[in-house]
Design a protein around this motif. Sequence first.
Motif, mmCIF file in Angstrom:
data_model
loop_
_atom_site.group_PDB
_atom_site.id
_atom_site.type_symbol
_atom_site.label_atom_id
_atom_site.label_comp_id
_atom_site.label_asym_id
_atom_site.label_seq_id
_atom_site.Cartn_x
_atom_site.Cartn_y
_atom_site.Cartn_z
ATOM 1 N N HIS A 35 0.856 -1.174 0.000
ATOM 2 C CA HIS A 35 0.000 0.000 0.000
ATOM 3 C C HIS A 35 0.899 1.234 0.000
ATOM 4 O O HIS A 35 2.084 1.154 0.318
ATOM 5 N N HIS A 36 0.306 2.378 -0.348
ATOM 6 C CA HIS A 36 1.065 3.619 -0.433
ATOM 7 C C HIS A 36 0.470 4.704 0.454
ATOM 8 O O HIS A 36 0.609 5.894 0.150
ATOM 9 N N ASN A 37 -0.192 4.315 1.535
ATOM 10 C CA ASN A 37 -0.708 5.295 2.485
ATOM 11 C C ASN A 37 0.486 5.861 3.244
ATOM 12 O O ASN A 37 1.205 5.125 3.924
ATOM 13 N N VAL A 38 0.682 7.163 3.140
ATOM 14 C CA VAL A 38 1.892 7.793 3.686
ATOM 15 C C VAL A 38 1.885 7.911 5.205
ATOM 16 O O VAL A 38 2.893 8.260 5.807
ATOM 17 N N TYR A 39 0.744 7.601 5.834
ATOM 18 C CA TYR A 39 0.648 7.733 7.282
ATOM 19 C C TYR A 39 0.972 6.447 8.040
ATOM 20 O O TYR A 39 1.043 6.460 9.269
ATOM 21 N N ILE A 103 -6.052 -7.875 -4.778
ATOM 22 C CA ILE A 103 -5.464 -6.545 -4.720
ATOM 23 C C ILE A 103 -4.006 -6.705 -4.314
ATOM 24 O O ILE A 103 -3.703 -7.201 -3.231
ATOM 25 N N ILE A 104 -3.104 -6.306 -5.199
ATOM 26 C CA ILE A 104 -1.663 -6.432 -4.965
ATOM 27 C C ILE A 104 -1.044 -5.085 -4.588
ATOM 28 O O ILE A 104 0.030 -5.010 -4.003
ATOM 29 N N GLU A 105 -1.773 -3.992 -4.944
ATOM 30 C CA GLU A 105 -1.252 -2.668 -4.642
ATOM 31 C C GLU A 105 -2.433 -1.717 -4.438
ATOM 32 O O GLU A 105 -3.449 -1.828 -5.118
ATOM 33 N N LEU A 106 -2.284 -0.794 -3.472
ATOM 34 C CA LEU A 106 -3.359 0.126 -3.123
ATOM 35 C C LEU A 106 -2.802 1.512 -2.833
ATOM 36 O O LEU A 106 -1.842 1.660 -2.073
ATOM 37 N N TRP A 107 -3.416 2.486 -3.463
ATOM 38 C CA TRP A 107 -3.148 3.893 -3.169
ATOM 39 C C TRP A 107 -4.448 4.457 -2.610
ATOM 40 O O TRP A 107 -5.517 4.191 -3.160
ATOM 41 N N ASP A 108 -4.386 5.224 -1.531
ATOM 42 C CA ASP A 108 -5.589 5.899 -1.053
ATOM 43 C C ASP A 108 -5.255 7.334 -0.716
ATOM 44 O O ASP A 108 -4.270 7.626 -0.071
#
Length: 124
Positions: A35-39, A103-108
């Motif tokens: 995932h790419h959640n920056v928090y 789901i292999i990758e997630l941006w939110d």
Amino acid sequence: DSMSDKEKARDFLELVIKGKIDEAYKKYIDMNGKHHNVYFAKGFETLNNAMKENQDKFPNKKFVIKNIISEGDLVAVHSHLDFQNGEKGMVTVHIFRFENGKIIELWDCGQAIPQDCPNEDGAF
């Protein structure tokens, strides 16, 4: 699996909002993905725990999907997340990349809706 990636993305988010986070992950997430959640620290396990903490904090939140766009292995879901706390909530966009049906990758991404929004057209 007869469900489309769009249907899987929708079902994943709806399960999460209902508090069925482990079920959502078991059905739809490849835990080896990212995932790419920056928090939050990397790894879907970390994001899973963060979603559970959010569920504990905002158990009555509402989630209304406005648009779903699918192209190739990507699905984008544009929605209104309302924490039911007297504020206007957030505009959210989740982008999912699917591989082998999971789901292999997630941006939110999220944008808070200001109480006194100057845009007469609103967030949606």
